[in-house]
Design an enzyme around this catalytic site. Structure first.
Site, PDB file in Angstrom:
ATOM      1  CB  CYS A 117      -0.919   0.002   1.225  1.00 54.29           C
ATOM      2  SG  CYS A 117      -0.042   0.101   2.801  1.00 54.29           S
ATOM      3  CB  CYS A 153       3.694  -0.570   2.733  1.00 56.33           C
ATOM      4  SG  CYS A 153       2.404  -1.250   3.809  1.00 56.33           S
TER       5      CYS A 153
END
Length: 78
Positions: free
Chosen positions: A11, A14
């Site tokens: 994501c 991240c």
């Protein structure tokens, strides 16, 4: 050289966390090897219940949300 793992499904948070690790390490002059771990089983086995997670040299130091820059500096220098 420190071994850093960033745990998460890939994501935006991240990705941002991995970038933060690279940028802070460069700013501090620290050599790091950053590995992104996206496998859900590996993430769970590492004990990460909320992503992104960060481990430094095999020790989980952060889980959930973007890390604080000051704490990140401490993990990289410590």
């Amino acid at each position: 050289m420190k071994s850093i793992k960033v745990y998460g499904p890939g994501c935006k948070r991240c990705e941002t966390t991995a970038e933060m690790v690279h940028n802070r390490a460069a700013a501090l002059g620290e050599e790091v090897e950053v590995e992104k771990v996206t496998d859900p089983r590996e993430i769970a086995m590492a004990g990460v219940m909320s992503t992104p997670g960060i481990s430094v040299d095999g020790k989980l130091v952060h889980a959930g949300g973007l890390p604080d820059e000051g704490k990140l500096d401490g993990w990289l220098k410590g």
